[in-house]
Design a protein around this motif. Structure first.
Motif, PDB file in Angstrom:
ATOM      1  N   LEU A  60       0.837  -1.208   0.000  1.00  0.00           N
ATOM      2  CA  LEU A  60       0.000   0.000   0.000  1.00  0.00           C
ATOM      3  C   LEU A  60       0.870   1.256   0.000  1.00  0.00           C
ATOM      4  CD1 LEU A  60      -2.823  -1.031   2.511  1.00  0.00           C
ATOM      5  CD2 LEU A  60      -3.112  -0.590   0.072  1.00  0.00           C
ATOM      6  N   LYS A  61       1.979   1.178   0.731  1.00  0.00           N
ATOM      7  CA  LYS A  61       2.895   2.319   0.795  1.00  0.00           C
ATOM      8  C   LYS A  61       3.458   2.623  -0.595  1.00  0.00           C
ATOM      9  CE  LYS A  61       6.626   4.098   3.617  1.00  0.00           C
ATOM     10  NZ  LYS A  61       7.572   3.837   4.708  1.00  0.00           N
ATOM     11  N   GLU A  62       3.872   1.559  -1.272  1.00  0.00           N
ATOM     12  CA  GLU A  62       4.429   1.754  -2.617  1.00  0.00           C
ATOM     13  C   GLU A  62       3.352   2.266  -3.580  1.00  0.00           C
ATOM     14  OE1 GLU A  62       6.673  -1.850  -3.497  1.00  0.00           O
ATOM     15  OE2 GLU A  62       7.596  -1.607  -1.518  1.00  0.00           O
ATOM     16  N   LEU A  63       2.168   1.750  -3.422  1.00  0.00           N
ATOM     17  CA  LEU A  63       1.037   2.213  -4.240  1.00  0.00           C
ATOM     18  C   LEU A  63       0.799   3.703  -4.006  1.00  0.00           C
ATOM     19  CD1 LEU A  63      -1.469   0.856  -5.920  1.00  0.00           C
ATOM     20  CD2 LEU A  63      -2.714   1.258  -3.820  1.00  0.00           C
ATOM     21  N   TYR A  64       0.820   4.084  -2.740  1.00  0.00           N
ATOM     22  CA  TYR A  64       0.513   5.461  -2.348  1.00  0.00           C
ATOM     23  C   TYR A  64       1.556   6.439  -2.876  1.00  0.00           C
ATOM     24  CZ  TYR A  64      -0.896   9.375   0.583  1.00  0.00           C
ATOM     25  OH  TYR A  64      -1.328  10.596   1.024  1.00  0.00           O
ATOM     26  N   THR A  65       2.807   5.993  -2.893  1.00  0.00           N
ATOM     27  CA  THR A  65       3.875   6.912  -3.299  1.00  0.00           C
ATOM     28  C   THR A  65       4.157   6.867  -4.805  1.00  0.00           C
ATOM     29  OG1 THR A  65       5.440   5.192  -2.639  1.00  0.00           O
ATOM     30  CG2 THR A  65       5.058   6.966  -1.072  1.00  0.00           C
TER      31      THR A  65
ATOM     32  N   HIS B  32       3.587   7.946  -8.259  1.00  0.00           N
ATOM     33  CA  HIS B  32       2.964   9.176  -8.761  1.00  0.00           C
ATOM     34  C   HIS B  32       2.053   8.948  -9.965  1.00  0.00           C
ATOM     35  CE1 HIS B  32       4.876  11.595  -5.798  1.00  0.00           C
ATOM     36  NE2 HIS B  32       6.031  11.037  -6.076  1.00  0.00           N
ATOM     37  N   ARG B  33       2.129   7.724 -10.535  1.00  0.00           N
ATOM     38  CA  ARG B  33       1.181   7.434 -11.614  1.00  0.00           C
ATOM     39  C   ARG B  33      -0.243   7.324 -11.051  1.00  0.00           C
ATOM     40  NH1 ARG B  33       3.981   2.083 -13.759  1.00  0.00           N
ATOM     41  NH2 ARG B  33       4.304   1.951 -11.518  1.00  0.00           N
ATOM     42  N   LEU B  34      -0.316   7.147  -9.730  1.00  0.00           N
ATOM     43  CA  LEU B  34      -1.602   6.828  -9.115  1.00  0.00           C
ATOM     44  C   LEU B  34      -2.178   7.988  -8.306  1.00  0.00           C
ATOM     45  CD1 LEU B  34      -0.619   3.275  -7.925  1.00  0.00           C
ATOM     46  CD2 LEU B  34      -1.999   3.859  -9.881  1.00  0.00           C
ATOM     47  N   SER B  35      -2.152   9.161  -8.902  1.00  0.00           N
ATOM     48  CA  SER B  35      -2.658  10.316  -8.161  1.00  0.00           C
ATOM     49  C   SER B  35      -4.176  10.431  -8.321  1.00  0.00           C
ATOM     50  CB  SER B  35      -1.961  11.583  -8.653  1.00  0.00           C
ATOM     51  OG  SER B  35      -2.164  11.695 -10.045  1.00  0.00           O
ATOM     52  N   ALA B  36      -4.832   9.283  -8.267  1.00  0.00           N
ATOM     53  CA  ALA B  36      -6.285   9.263  -8.463  1.00  0.00           C
ATOM     54  C   ALA B  36      -6.984   9.911  -7.273  1.00  0.00           C
ATOM     55  CB  ALA B  36      -6.759   7.831  -8.616  1.00  0.00           C
ATOM     56  N   GLN B  37      -8.124  10.533  -7.564  1.00  0.00           N
ATOM     57  CA  GLN B  37      -8.944  11.112  -6.504  1.00  0.00           C
ATOM     58  C   GLN B  37      -9.510   9.986  -5.631  1.00  0.00           C
ATOM     59  OE1 GLN B  37     -12.504  12.978  -7.976  1.00  0.00           O
ATOM     60  NE2 GLN B  37     -12.622  14.404  -6.254  1.00  0.00           N
ATOM     61  N   CYS B  38      -9.726   8.844  -6.260  1.00  0.00           N
ATOM     62  CA  CYS B  38     -10.309   7.712  -5.540  1.00  0.00           C
ATOM     63  C   CYS B  38      -9.544   6.437  -5.865  1.00  0.00           C
ATOM     64  CB  CYS B  38     -11.774   7.556  -5.940  1.00  0.00           C
ATOM     65  SG  CYS B  38     -12.565   6.155  -5.152  1.00  0.00           S
ATOM     66  N   LEU B  39      -9.021   5.783  -4.843  1.00  0.00           N
ATOM     67  CA  LEU B  39      -8.334   4.507  -5.053  1.00  0.00           C
ATOM     68  C   LEU B  39      -9.361   3.375  -5.049  1.00  0.00           C
ATOM     69  CD1 LEU B  39      -5.132   4.782  -2.794  1.00  0.00           C
ATOM     70  CD2 LEU B  39      -5.263   4.956  -5.280  1.00  0.00           C
ATOM     71  N   GLN B  40      -9.274   2.523  -6.053  1.00  0.00           N
ATOM     72  CA  GLN B  40     -10.208   1.400  -6.189  1.00  0.00           C
ATOM     73  C   GLN B  40      -9.498   0.131  -5.712  1.00  0.00           C
ATOM     74  OE1 GLN B  40     -13.309   1.635  -8.065  1.00  0.00           O
ATOM     75  NE2 GLN B  40     -13.103   3.834  -8.354  1.00  0.00           N
ATOM     76  N   ILE B  41     -10.093  -0.490  -4.720  1.00  0.00           N
ATOM     77  CA  ILE B  41      -9.445  -1.620  -4.036  1.00  0.00           C
ATOM     78  C   ILE B  41     -10.381  -2.819  -4.003  1.00  0.00           C
ATOM     79  CG2 ILE B  41      -8.654  -2.359  -1.739  1.00  0.00           C
ATOM     80  CD1 ILE B  41      -7.761   0.703  -1.495  1.00  0.00           C
ATOM     81  N   ALA B  42      -9.857  -4.007  -4.294  1.00  0.00           N
ATOM     82  CA  ALA B  42     -10.718  -5.198  -4.298  1.00  0.00           C
ATOM     83  C   ALA B  42     -10.222  -6.237  -3.313  1.00  0.00           C
ATOM     84  CB  ALA B  42     -10.760  -5.802  -5.694  1.00  0.00           C
TER      85      ALA B  42
END
Lengths: 358, 358
Positions: free
Chosen positions: B40-45, B47-57
């Motif tokens: 999750l930390k790597e996902l959060y940092t 920068h390709r993922l600057s989405a307003q909403c993170l979609q998690i399954a």
């Protein structure tokens, strides 16, 4: 009574279930079909909405065949539009929303069959499923979806349910507004509806993308007069409860302390709320009248039974949460409806509103 | 047997429910926590993922406390990361996925409490809910989500379940691979797993955004040898069914014709499949051993009962769909487990794989 926790249609697929007693609502859905199709067409041709995936919500989906009828309608219309324009159909994500007590399991168990029937609709390049269905538990008087994510919202026969019964109602012997309710009762109900419907609009505005559309269908009043005969049906149900009181089966104070979280606005009242709230344009607004009995039977007893079954499927969990044992209240209600129908049919008005985001 | 239709954990919250017998799986979830947090930390940092909403399954979410533990873990970690970086937390949309027979209603009825507990976590500007939960019924061996939409996928203790029992198995007197199964049985199971796991990866690749991450935990084998003692637990369950046969309660052919849709790979076997399929990088891979009994009791009878309750909660609907009446098979199973544990503990190996999209 926390409406969010106790309001849901009768679950399962049995004799008294909503799934088996929702032909009335099916007719409403079919009545709204042209408006739904127009709104989807405008959505589809709006170039702001060139999304790879259209996000669509059915707010108050309940369970049973109507839930699937709505989804089929959406898919067929959008696929038809794609074919007409010779474009690949967009992916669709359809969110089925209802309160947490709704029977989502029934809907979900029917999904494999629904998806199998859709296979013919799959994209020709074999890239698979074009429709993804998710269930969203929660009240539409709260946020349900991420910001700026929804393209289309639909709600059929739900928005007459309030988020709560107005506080401090003094409405003895009644269970909803009646022709004899004190003006304060009507005012309290009206204010609750104004508050709830405004909130509904502002929440959806947060959730929708620019160009987003909504089609809402619900019960409305036939006339401006708040004490109109539109409330007759609830008077007949209240009478059934009062009969239980006179038989000593339930307490009079249980009737006095119960009121339905239900209100039906007049069309002009609704327009004013939409204008005041300010997030949406009214694209179209249509009022229609139909019989509470979906079969419009000539035989008053059969007709009354149909109406009683409809109300039982819709109201039983809510009423049982307050009264506990309901004894034979729906038989009594059927009798009252039947007696009333010897004089006149029990009609109801619906309103179909098509809205676009400002 | 159509696995999609019959595989689900025991529903509700009663004595034999999955909700009441999933401490083993809770321990696995906690074991994987550091890997989950890193991903999750790597996902959060990223920068390709600057989405307003993170979609998690959560793929194979089941029902009960573990489902909510996972969601809390996700929310806490992402909110912690936002606080550390002094940023507003992103909105989260969490999809709870499981097969259509899963008890989604139980999860959904618990949502109001879950959302209330989250209120403290709401954004300071009062813009409301930061987490939106949806249920997604369907097999993760099919497409579940729109293309290019998912940021993070998680699956705990599910991927040892196959999409189907391998075809034409000749595995008489057994209900899964055993030390005495013919090589063809092992090969058929292995091939089914290769096919299923490869498909799982390629489907998720279609659904995920660039930079997307996955953390998968499931049962694995402790050694390369396919006929290892890792299958002992199923031999003890098969023995319980054979006892029912000898008592004339079920037919021998019913045992012969039943096989579990279950396979556990060895770590190198798994790595090879991931490399061959080619969509994901292995960021980390960790094998751990633990007791089938979550309490690791010294008393073999209590320990055997714990294990039997776990298997009952997980396998009862699947077994009942084939055998009908299961009689006292879980008592017999507990006896067999207890006898075996007089010689040695019944251990199981798990694997935690963290993957990133190539």
């Amino acid at each position: 009574m926390v409406v969010t926790n106790v309001l849901h249609m009768n679950t399962g697929v049995g004799e008294t279930s909503y799934a088996s007693n929702s032909t009335h609502q099916r007719k409403v859905l079919l009545k709204a079909r042209p408006v739904l199709e127009d709104a989807l067409k405008e959505l589809y041709t709006d170039h702001r909405l060139s999304a790879q995936c259209l996000q669509i919500a059915d707010l108050g989906c309940s369970s049973g065949p109507n839930t699937f009828l709505f989804m089929s309608e959406i898919i067929d219309t959008l696929h038809g539009l794609s074919k007409q324009s010779n474009c690949k159909a967009p992916e669709l994500q359809i969110y089925l929303n209802d309160l947490p007590g709704n029977d989502f399991n029934s809907n979900f168990k029917a999904m494999p069959t629904f998806y199998n029937n859709l296979k013919e609709e799959e994209t020709e390049d074999g890239s698979g499923r074009v429709c993804f269905v998710a269930g969203v538990p929660g009240s539409f008087y709260d946020r349900l979806f991420p910001s700026n994510s929804l393209h289309f919202a639909h709600s059929s026969y739900c928005l007459h349910w309030l988020s709560q019964v107005p506080e401090n109602l003094e409405n003895k012997g009644n269970i909803c507004i009646t022709t004899t309710s004190p003006p304060k009762v009507y005012e309290a109900y009206m204010k609750q509806f104004q508050k709830d419907f405004s909130k509904f609009l502002s929440l959806r505005y947060q959730e929708m993308v620019p160009g987003g559309r909504m089609v809402l269908t619900f019960v409305c009043r036939s006339m401006e007069d708040p004490t109109s005969k539109d409330w007759t049906i609830w008077e007949l149900l209240a009478k059934a409860f009062l009969d239980l009181v006179s038989e000593g089966l339930i307490k009079g104070e249980d009737v006095d302390s119960f009121n339905m979280p239900y209100y039906t606005p007049y069309k002009d009242e609704l327009k004013t709320i939409i204008e005041m709230e300010g997030s949406f344009h009214v694209e179209s607004l249509e009022v229609f009248e139909h019989n509470w009995d979906h079969n419009d039977e000539d035989n008053v007893h059969r007709s009354a039974d149909n109406i009683s079954s409809l109300f039982r499927a819709v109201c039983e969990p809510l009423l049982a949460s307050h009264f506990g044992d309901l004894f034979d209240v729906f038989e009594k209600f059927s009798k009252n409806v039947s007696d009333h129908m010897c004089q006149e049919k029990l009609m109801v008005n619906g309103i179909i509103v098509s809205l676009s985001m400002k």
